[in-house]
Design an enzyme around this catalytic site. Structure first.
Site, short mmCIF file in Angstrom:
data_model
loop_
_atom_site.label_atom_id
_atom_site.label_comp_id
_atom_site.label_asym_id
_atom_site.label_seq_id
_atom_site.Cartn_x
_atom_site.Cartn_y
_atom_site.Cartn_z
N GLY A 125 0.83 -1.22 0.00
CA GLY A 125 0.00 0.00 0.00
C GLY A 125 0.85 1.25 0.00
O GLY A 125 0.53 2.24 0.69
N GLY A 144 1.33 3.84 -1.66
CA GLY A 144 0.82 5.19 -1.94
C GLY A 144 -0.04 5.77 -0.83
O GLY A 144 -0.45 6.93 -0.90
N GLY A 145 -0.34 4.98 0.20
CA GLY A 145 -1.20 5.46 1.30
C GLY A 145 -0.48 6.45 2.19
O GLY A 145 0.73 6.69 2.04
N ARG A 149 -2.23 -0.49 -6.29
CA ARG A 149 -3.26 -1.19 -7.07
C ARG A 149 -3.43 -0.65 -8.49
O ARG A 149 -3.90 -1.36 -9.36
CB ARG A 149 -4.60 -1.13 -6.33
CG ARG A 149 -4.64 -2.12 -5.20
CD ARG A 149 -5.99 -2.20 -4.58
NE ARG A 149 -6.33 -1.02 -3.82
CZ ARG A 149 -7.45 -0.87 -3.14
NH1 ARG A 149 -8.33 -1.85 -3.14
NH2 ARG A 149 -7.70 0.23 -2.46
N LYS A 174 -2.19 9.35 -8.39
CA LYS A 174 -2.15 9.35 -6.91
C LYS A 174 -0.83 8.82 -6.34
O LYS A 174 -0.61 8.89 -5.14
CB LYS A 174 -3.35 8.63 -6.32
CG LYS A 174 -3.42 7.14 -6.50
CD LYS A 174 -4.66 6.61 -5.79
CE LYS A 174 -4.82 5.14 -5.99
NZ LYS A 174 -5.91 4.57 -5.22
N ASP A 187 -2.82 -6.57 -5.56
CA ASP A 187 -4.01 -6.48 -4.71
C ASP A 187 -3.83 -7.50 -3.60
O ASP A 187 -3.38 -8.63 -3.85
CB ASP A 187 -5.27 -6.78 -5.52
CG ASP A 187 -6.53 -6.44 -4.72
OD1 ASP A 187 -6.77 -7.10 -3.67
OD2 ASP A 187 -7.23 -5.51 -5.10
N ALA A 199 -0.80 -1.83 3.89
CA ALA A 199 -2.03 -1.73 3.10
C ALA A 199 -3.23 -2.29 3.87
O ALA A 199 -3.13 -3.35 4.49
CB ALA A 199 -1.87 -2.49 1.79
N TYR A 206 -14.27 -1.73 10.42
CA TYR A 206 -12.85 -1.37 10.52
C TYR A 206 -12.25 -1.99 11.78
O TYR A 206 -11.23 -2.68 11.72
CB TYR A 206 -12.71 0.15 10.53
CG TYR A 206 -11.29 0.65 10.59
CD1 TYR A 206 -10.36 0.29 9.62
CD2 TYR A 206 -10.89 1.49 11.62
CE1 TYR A 206 -9.06 0.76 9.68
CE2 TYR A 206 -9.59 1.97 11.68
CZ TYR A 206 -8.68 1.60 10.71
OH TYR A 206 -7.40 2.07 10.77
N LYS A 213 -9.45 -5.12 11.98
CA LYS A 213 -8.15 -4.98 12.65
C LYS A 213 -7.98 -6.08 13.69
O LYS A 213 -6.90 -6.65 13.83
CB LYS A 213 -8.05 -3.61 13.32
CG LYS A 213 -7.94 -2.48 12.35
CD LYS A 213 -6.61 -2.55 11.65
CE LYS A 213 -6.57 -1.65 10.44
NZ LYS A 213 -5.46 -1.95 9.55
N1 LIG Z 1 -3.51 7.24 9.26
C1 LIG Z 1 -3.37 7.05 10.57
O1 LIG Z 1 -3.31 8.00 11.36
C2 LIG Z 1 -3.24 5.65 11.13
C3 LIG Z 1 -3.10 5.48 12.50
C4 LIG Z 1 -2.97 4.19 13.02
C5 LIG Z 1 -2.98 3.10 12.18
N2 LIG Z 1 -3.15 3.29 10.84
C6 LIG Z 1 -3.16 2.10 10.00
O2 LIG Z 1 -2.18 2.25 8.99
C7 LIG Z 1 -2.62 1.58 7.80
C8 LIG Z 1 -2.62 2.56 6.64
O3 LIG Z 1 -3.47 3.65 6.96
P1 LIG Z 1 -3.47 4.97 6.07
O4 LIG Z 1 -4.08 6.04 6.91
O5 LIG Z 1 -2.13 5.20 5.50
O6 LIG Z 1 -4.54 4.57 4.96
P2 LIG Z 1 -4.64 4.99 3.43
O7 LIG Z 1 -3.95 6.28 3.17
O8 LIG Z 1 -6.07 4.83 3.06
O9 LIG Z 1 -3.79 3.86 2.72
C9 LIG Z 1 -4.26 2.55 2.65
C10 LIG Z 1 -3.55 1.87 1.50
O10 LIG Z 1 -4.00 0.52 1.48
C11 LIG Z 1 -4.07 0.13 0.14
N3 LIG Z 1 -5.10 -0.89 -0.02
C12 LIG Z 1 -6.38 -0.89 0.42
N4 LIG Z 1 -7.01 -2.01 0.05
C13 LIG Z 1 -6.10 -2.74 -0.65
C14 LIG Z 1 -6.15 -3.99 -1.32
N5 LIG Z 1 -7.26 -4.76 -1.36
N6 LIG Z 1 -5.03 -4.43 -1.93
C15 LIG Z 1 -3.90 -3.68 -1.93
N7 LIG Z 1 -3.79 -2.48 -1.33
C16 LIG Z 1 -4.89 -2.03 -0.69
C17 LIG Z 1 -4.41 1.36 -0.68
O11 LIG Z 1 -3.74 1.18 -1.90
P3 LIG Z 1 -4.04 1.96 -3.29
O12 LIG Z 1 -3.87 3.42 -2.98
O13 LIG Z 1 -3.00 1.47 -4.23
O14 LIG Z 1 -5.42 1.63 -3.69
C18 LIG Z 1 -3.84 2.49 0.15
O15 LIG Z 1 -2.63 2.95 -0.38
C19 LIG Z 1 -4.02 1.03 8.12
O16 LIG Z 1 -3.89 -0.31 8.52
C20 LIG Z 1 -4.48 1.90 9.27
O17 LIG Z 1 -5.41 1.23 10.08
C21 LIG Z 1 -3.27 4.53 10.30
#
Ligand SMILES: NC(=O)c1ccc[n+]([C@@H]2O[C@H](COP(=O)([O-])OP(=O)(O)OC[C@H]3O[C@@H](n4cnc5c(N)ncnc54)[C@H](OP(=O)(O)O)[C@@H]3O)[C@@H](O)[C@H]2O)c1
Length: 180
Positions: free
Chosen positions: A12, A14-15, A37, A43, A63, A84, A161, A165
């Site tokens: 993941g 790009g997230g 993906r 993006k 994926d 991801a 969600y 987790k």
């Molecule tokens: N953001 C926070 O403050 C925070 C805090 C604590 C924990 N987390 C955890 O950190 C992780 C990432 O969070 P984030 O905030 O960075 O989320 P995000 O920006 O939405 O990024 C999620 C990434 O997961 C990928 N993804 C989703 N479904 C997928 C699939 N079926 N196959 C392959 N890739 C997939 C997406 O890829 P594409 O873009 O390529 O579609 C996206 O890049 C999560 O587990 C979240 O619970 C985040």
């Protein structure tokens, strides 16, 4: 990590969280396999602009639900950062399919592929969501893995969600017997 073993995978890429991680790893001299993906999508442009990305970052189309695609990205890496995960911004209308399956089966695929590719270390990025959803959460204790979110409570409150987790956290123990 030894200086000879510097190729790592970030799922993941790009997230939000993963992009910062990719930046950090590149700055420290790692070669990074990032999974995305939709390769070619604008993006991911920020990733290509990162320092050392042109030499040391390769994006793989993968994926989480497609084992082969995950395995291809992980092959040759000594460590995997599994970041991801579907992170819904609103309540999902179909959490089983949109959130829980990719998070849970996706994590199992990453662990299985890491096992097959003889990866030395897997870092799984979870969330406080894995422990926060429980009716009897003590207020006076540090909350750790003794307090997984209550899955019935997640279902009742339609919180896919938190459910995903908590469920994904169980994957390492499912595969633990294989990690000798
Ligand atoms: N953001 C926070 O403050 C925070 C805090 C604590 C924990 N987390 C955890 O950190 C992780 C990432 O969070 P984030 O905030 O960075 O989320 P995000 O920006 O939405 O990024 C999620 C990434 O997961 C990928 N993804 C989703 N479904 C997928 C699939 N079926 N196959 C392959 N890739 C997939 C997406 O890829 P594409 O873009 O390529 O579609 C996206 O890049 C999560 O587990 C979240 O619970 C985040």
């Amino acid at each position: 990590m030894a200086s000879v073993a510097k190729k790592v995978c970030v799922t993941g890429a790009g997230g939000f969280v993963a992009s910062w991680l990719v930046k950090l790893l590149l700055s420290k001299g790692y070669t990074v396999h990032g999974t995305v993906r939709q390769p070619g999508s604008p993006k991911y442009e920020h990733l290509l602009k990162l320092e050392k990305a042109s030499e040391n970052l390769t994006l793989f189309k993968a994926d989480l639900l497609n084992y082969e695609s995950v395995h291809s990205a992980i092959l040759g890496c000594t460590a995997v950062f599994h970041v991801a995960s579907p992170v819904p911004s609103t309540t999902s209308s179909n959490p089983e399919v949109e959130v829980i399956e990719p998070a849970v089966k996706g994590t199992a695929n990453v662990l299985e592929a890491s096992l097959q590719a003889k990866v030395e270390r897997v870092v799984f990025v979870s969330s406080e969501a894995a422990v926060c959803m429980s009716p009897n959460l003590p207020k006076d204790k540090v909350i750790d893995e003794s307090y997984w979110s209550d899955k019935d409570c997640c279902k009742k409150t339609q919180n896919g969600y938190c459910y995903s987790k908590t469920e994904a956290e169980e994957q390492p123990s499912t595969l633990q017997k294989n990690w000798a």
